[in-house]
Design a protein around this motif. Structure first.
Motif, PDB file in Angstrom:
ATOM      1  N   ASP A 114       0.855  -1.192   0.000  1.00 50.71           N
ATOM      2  CA  ASP A 114       0.000   0.000   0.000  1.00 50.71           C
ATOM      3  C   ASP A 114       0.891   1.243   0.000  1.00 50.71           C
ATOM      4  OD1 ASP A 114      -1.812   2.048   0.578  1.00 50.71           O
ATOM      5  OD2 ASP A 114      -2.952   0.838   2.010  1.00 50.71           O
ATOM      6  N   THR A 116       1.316   5.592  -0.784  1.00 44.76           N
ATOM      7  CA  THR A 116       0.600   6.875  -0.850  1.00 44.76           C
ATOM      8  C   THR A 116       1.578   8.015  -1.119  1.00 44.76           C
ATOM      9  OG1 THR A 116      -0.914   6.025   0.843  1.00 44.76           O
ATOM     10  CG2 THR A 116      -1.114   8.357   0.284  1.00 44.76           C
ATOM     11  N   ASP A 125      -3.439   7.272  -3.228  1.00 46.80           N
ATOM     12  CA  ASP A 125      -3.422   6.157  -2.265  1.00 46.80           C
ATOM     13  C   ASP A 125      -3.924   4.897  -2.973  1.00 46.80           C
ATOM     14  OD1 ASP A 125      -3.425   4.654   0.057  1.00 46.80           O
ATOM     15  OD2 ASP A 125      -5.003   5.806   1.060  1.00 46.80           O
ATOM     16  N   SER A 126      -3.064   3.871  -3.050  1.00 47.30           N
ATOM     17  CA  SER A 126      -3.472   2.651  -3.749  1.00 47.30           C
ATOM     18  C   SER A 126      -2.716   1.449  -3.206  1.00 47.30           C
ATOM     19  CB  SER A 126      -3.181   2.779  -5.255  1.00 47.30           C
ATOM     20  OG  SER A 126      -3.683   1.666  -5.977  1.00 47.30           O
ATOM     21  N   GLU A 221     -11.205   0.479  -0.334  1.00 49.44           N
ATOM     22  CA  GLU A 221     -10.069  -0.395  -0.015  1.00 49.44           C
ATOM     23  C   GLU A 221     -10.493  -1.596   0.825  1.00 49.44           C
ATOM     24  OE1 GLU A 221      -7.255   1.467   2.876  1.00 49.44           O
ATOM     25  OE2 GLU A 221      -8.237   3.338   2.346  1.00 49.44           O
ATOM     26  N   GLU A 252      -6.849  -1.387  -3.196  1.00 49.53           N
ATOM     27  CA  GLU A 252      -7.304  -0.013  -2.968  1.00 49.53           C
ATOM     28  C   GLU A 252      -7.102   0.837  -4.212  1.00 49.53           C
ATOM     29  OE1 GLU A 252      -4.987   2.156  -0.017  1.00 49.53           O
ATOM     30  OE2 GLU A 252      -6.582   3.654   0.206  1.00 49.53           O
TER      31      GLU A 252
HETATM   32 CO    CO Z   1      -3.574   2.963   1.244  1.00 55.19          CO
END
Ligand code: CO
Ligand code: MF3
Ligand code: CO
Length: 278
Positions: A114, A116, A125-126, A221, A252
């Motif tokens: 994760d 960001t 954010d992913s 997410e 996410e």
């Molecule tokens: Co995140």
């Protein structure tokens, strides 16, 4: 308890406060989020060949930090509430907020990374799942269904829908497979702020919650467990694990509500949104 949802049309260049309002953003903010989101996706793409048996998770964190800085961005997690790393790396029964360490990945692990990046004042954010070597079918199925949960949630995201429609769709899809939907962690508004209103819950009732309006930015997410939904936090204060030690998966995306649907800011430019990546 907040009785009314407050929306605030923000000037894209203004400082934004964490005041509980849902921000409605304009075209400049969409452009900023597109760039931050694209960088997040490029970092997750670049990790694909690095997530292999034997690699230390802190080496992956070093890579994320360096690539983020090289792009002129800052990892938003670095120094966030005392967190000292550039990403979260959550292996197997770790639900989220796994801390990069000297531990190595091994054949058969499933891993969430994760990231960001904070680029020119906007947060992208992913997170994605990665399969390490040969992963058993039941773990691969969990990963596939969790990705489907994310995308089914995103399909609900359009003006006039309610936030609860997203969680309802995710919960229905996960529970059809007898998986558990984690309740303790949510998606969140973001933009100039990392974590802002609204809370995006992943198990909800359709038709409930704030109405979605053009200009809203938030993440979806979902964390989905092979077993029961319960989690606990380890003594380090961060690492969330499944109570029953069953496997957990998460994907996410960061999205923005448009006039007729939504825009995903964190789509992979290489088509590597979900495994298998080979
Ligand atoms: Co995140
Ligand atoms: N990126 C995570 C999220 O999706 C937040 C991580 S906060 C940290 O919201 F401090 F744990 F890194
Ligand atoms: Co998030």
């Amino acid at each position: 308890m907040r009785l009314m949802t407050e929306y605030l049309t923000v000037d894209d260049n203004d400082v934004q406060l964490r005041d509980g309002t849902i921000k409605l953003h304009g075209p400049a903010a969409f452009e900023g989020m597109r760039r931050a989101g694209r960088l997040a996706a490029e970092i997750l793409d670049a990790l694909v060949p690095l997530v292999v048996p034997g690699v230390r998770t802190d080496a992956l964190d070093d890579f994320v930090r360096q690539m983020t800085l090289d792009a002129g961005a800052i990892p938003a997690t670095l120094g966030y509430r005392g967190y000292a790393h550039s990403c979260c790396i959550s292996v197997n029964h770790v639900v989220c907020h796994g801390i990069p360490s000297e531990k190595t990945l091994k054949d058969g692990d499933i891993v969430n990374i994760d990231v960001t990046p904070l680029l020119d004042g906007w947060h992208g954010d992913s997170s994605r799942m990665y399969l390490v070597g040969d992963v058993p079918l039941k773990a691969r199925r969990l990963v596939d269904v969790t990705y489907e949960c994310l995308m089914i949630g995103i399909e609900q995201a359009r003006p006039g829908a309610r936030l609860g429609d997203i969680g309802a769709a995710i919960q229905a899809h996960a529970e059809k497979q007898r998986y558990g939907v984690v309740r303790e962690f949510c998606g969140h508004g973001l933009g100039r702020l990392f974590h802002d209103a609204p809370e995006v819950i992943h198990a909800a009732r359709a038709g409930t919650g704030p109405e979605l309006r053009p200009g809203m930015f938030f993440t979806i997410e979902p964390m989905i467990n092979l077993g029961k939904p319960g989690v606990k936090i380890l003594d380090d204060g961060w690492t969330a694990v499944t109570r029953d030690r069953s496997l957990s998966a998460q994907f996410e995306h960061s999205i923005g509500i448009t006039e007729d649907g939504c825009e995903i800011f964190t789509t992979s430019p290489k088509g590597l949104d979900k495994p298998p990546y080979a």
